[in-house]
Design a protein around this motif. Structure first.
Motif, short mmCIF file in Angstrom:
data_model
loop_
_atom_site.label_atom_id
_atom_site.label_comp_id
_atom_site.label_asym_id
_atom_site.label_seq_id
_atom_site.Cartn_x
_atom_site.Cartn_y
_atom_site.Cartn_z
N MET A 1 -58.20 9.54 -88.50
CA MET A 1 -59.01 9.07 -87.37
C MET A 1 -58.56 9.76 -86.10
N SER A 2 -59.49 10.41 -85.41
CA SER A 2 -59.16 11.06 -84.14
C SER A 2 -59.11 10.02 -83.03
N LEU A 3 -58.24 10.24 -82.08
CA LEU A 3 -58.08 9.33 -80.94
C LEU A 3 -58.16 10.10 -79.64
N ARG A 4 -58.57 9.39 -78.60
CA ARG A 4 -58.55 9.96 -77.26
C ARG A 4 -57.63 9.13 -76.39
N VAL A 5 -56.70 9.81 -75.73
CA VAL A 5 -55.68 9.13 -74.93
C VAL A 5 -55.69 9.68 -73.51
N LEU A 6 -55.62 8.77 -72.55
CA LEU A 6 -55.41 9.17 -71.16
C LEU A 6 -53.94 8.95 -70.82
N ALA A 7 -53.23 10.02 -70.50
CA ALA A 7 -51.86 9.92 -70.01
C ALA A 7 -51.90 9.89 -68.49
N VAL A 8 -51.09 9.03 -67.89
CA VAL A 8 -51.01 8.91 -66.43
C VAL A 8 -49.55 9.09 -66.04
N HIS A 34 -52.04 18.26 -82.88
CA HIS A 34 -51.85 18.50 -84.32
C HIS A 34 -51.93 17.20 -85.11
N GLU A 35 -51.87 16.07 -84.41
CA GLU A 35 -51.94 14.76 -85.08
C GLU A 35 -53.30 14.11 -84.88
N GLY A 36 -54.28 14.87 -84.43
CA GLY A 36 -55.62 14.34 -84.25
C GLY A 36 -55.79 13.50 -83.00
N VAL A 37 -54.94 13.74 -81.99
CA VAL A 37 -55.01 12.99 -80.74
C VAL A 37 -55.37 13.94 -79.60
N PRO A 133 -61.43 6.73 -73.30
CA PRO A 133 -60.13 6.71 -74.00
C PRO A 133 -59.97 5.50 -74.92
N ASP A 134 -59.32 5.74 -76.04
CA ASP A 134 -58.93 4.64 -76.92
C ASP A 134 -57.64 3.99 -76.45
#
Length: 483
Positions: A1-8, A34-37, A133-134
């Motif tokens: 499962m691909s994820l979308r992350v917002l880093a702050v 490489h981990e689908g993120v 983002p997830d």
């Protein structure tokens, strides 16, 4: 499962850097890919950030963000999407990210980093078209209000993760700022943002996020104790089931002695003899005596009580009676700066100090020093000892936090097994450091043993591969728990 992350975060290497936080924020996105993120990173648009990002587009605007207009500039750097929060009234300054040219904290830092967290919370809720983002990953106190803003918004929100890079820095401000910081009255409670009668940025994030990480397994345990928790140990014990420690990695493209353009001679584990050219170059650059047999110690660090450099100063008179040299770059506490400068004057050709920071000199010290010294009283993870492993500078470290987790002590059993990578000492005192230095000198005189320590260190996997796998698993776990 691909994820979308917002880093702050408040900094991101190589765009803006004051320490290890920037290195982590800069390197983690490519490892996570490489981990689908997919990671996009929000940082303040300090002048150097905008200069580096260049052309881009405005994807979010504010008429008034804590005192003036602001907008989010989307750009890219080394293939990563970066959101730069442009707020001239907050970030267009000549000093550093946190303090002016004299090292004095900006008086409006509460608003400067509340703005960062506010924008992060809005982006996390889908304010930028095409990016939902997830999870939101907030780094340190400067971003830690983002989970609080999401919590009190009352609307749908992604999973939230807060990473503690150093719990000693917490961001505490007067309770009278509550309304101005756009926090509701009901937030000023023990289970909210209140912290010893003030507003605690880091405390708020740790209280209201879904998952808490810090940058080594040992430090995760240490901060749950009064000795290391800096007042937050009770909260962390109460939330121990969501606290984990994930070691930092290093960017192996940047820190690679086989390809490093910042050092005079490249080398790898099969060409260790070539390293002597860097050692000679280090001695020449620092005006140390050109002595091939001296035990050359290197230090690259912020100069502070935490980092233990007062213990090194206390040991210098004894070290200078032996065949030892010291090359140091760093800045920080004035009395420590003055102490090392005085030592340089007292021991010319034996002690050499550069006050400040230079990326070129940092690489040269790692590539040329025989041993690298990190005598911290506490250390969440540390990156310099990982760079030292990569470059064959044998680490001498205190047995705390990430130093304990990343260096295998050359005790008798480890030495017999052939797995040691450095020298540890405990407790973090000048006397224990003196013993570790004597032990390291003994190993250094045994060339076969020393070479084995170097080779073991250089073969150690300090990449982001395993940490990225753990972060990806943590994100997925947090997202799944929110349903």
């Amino acid at each position: 499962m691909s994820l979308r992350v917002l880093a702050v975060a408040s900094e991101m290497s190589p765009l803006v850097k004051t320490g290890g936080l920037a290195d982590v924020v800069g390197a983690l996105p490519s490892a996570l890919a490489h981990e689908g993120v997919e990671t996009r990173t929000l940082i303040p648009a300090y002048p150097e950030v905008l200069d580096a990002l260049g052309d881009g587009e405005t994807v979010l605007s504010y008429d008034d963000l804590f005192g003036g207009p602001a907008w989010v500039h989307e750009g890219s750097f080394d293939g990563a999407i970066v959101y730069a929060l442009v707020a001239p009234h907050l970030y267009a300054r000549e000093g550093g990210p946190y303090a002016d040219e004299n090292g004095v904290d900006y008086p409006d830092n509460a608003f400067r980093f509340a703005a960062l967290a506010w924008a992060g919370a809005e982006i996390a809720q889908g304010a930028i078209p095409g990016f939902a983002p997830d999870a939101l990953h907030a780094h340190d106190w400067q971003a830690a209000l983002a989970p609080a803003y999401l919590h009190y918004s009352g609307g749908p929100r992604p999973a939230t993760i807060v990473t503690i890079h150093n719990i000693a820095f917490q961001g505490q401000y007067a309770k009278e700022l509550l309304r101005a910081l756009r926090l509701p009255p009901e937030s000023f409670v023990m289970d909210g943002v209140e912290y010893y009668g003030a507003i605690g940025f880091l405390k708020a994030g740790l209280q209201l996020c879904d998952r808490i990480t810090t940058v080594s397994p040992s430090y995760a345990l240490e901060i749950e104790t009064p000795e290391f928790g800096m007042g937050l140990d009770g909260l962390l014990r109460a939330r121990a089931d969501v606290v984990s420690g994930i070691l930092n990695g290093v960017d192996q493209d940047v820190w690679n002695p086989a390809t490093d353009k910042r050092i005079p001679a490249t080398y790898d584990v099969t060409k260790l003899k070539t390293r002597a050219k860097n050692r000679a170059a280090l001695q020449k650059r620092f005006q140390l005596e050109p002595d091939a047999e001296a035990f050359l110690l290197g230090v690259v660090s912020r100069l502070s009580w935490q980092k233990g450099h007062d213990m090194l100063l206390a040991n210098l008179p004894s070290l200078m009676t032996r065949h030892v040299q010291l090359a140091l770059i760093g800045a920080g506490d004035k009395h420590l700066e003055e102490g090392f400068l005085a030592a340089q004057e007292a021991y010319p050709g034996r002690v050499s100090v550069r006050i400040g920071y230079s990326e070129d000199l940092a690489h040269l010290i790692q590539a040329g020093a025989d041993a690298f010294l990190a005598p911290s009283r506490f250390e969440p993870c540390g990156l310099t000892q990982l760079y030292a492993l990569r470059y064959g500078a044998v680490p001498i470290v205190s047995r705390v936090g990430g130093l304990k987790d990343t260096i295998i002590d050359a005790n008798e059993m480890a030495a017999q097994a052939g797995v040691a990578t450095g020298v540890q000492f405990s407790p973090p005192t000048a006397e224990a450091l003196a013993g570790a230095l004597r032990q390291a000198e003994h190993f250094f005189k045994d060339k076969e043993t020393w070479r084995k320590l170097q080779i073991n260190g250089m073969k150690t996997d300090v990449s982001w591969r395993h940490p990225a796998q753990r972060y990806a698993a943590l994100y997925r776990e947090a997202v799944a728990a929110r349903g």
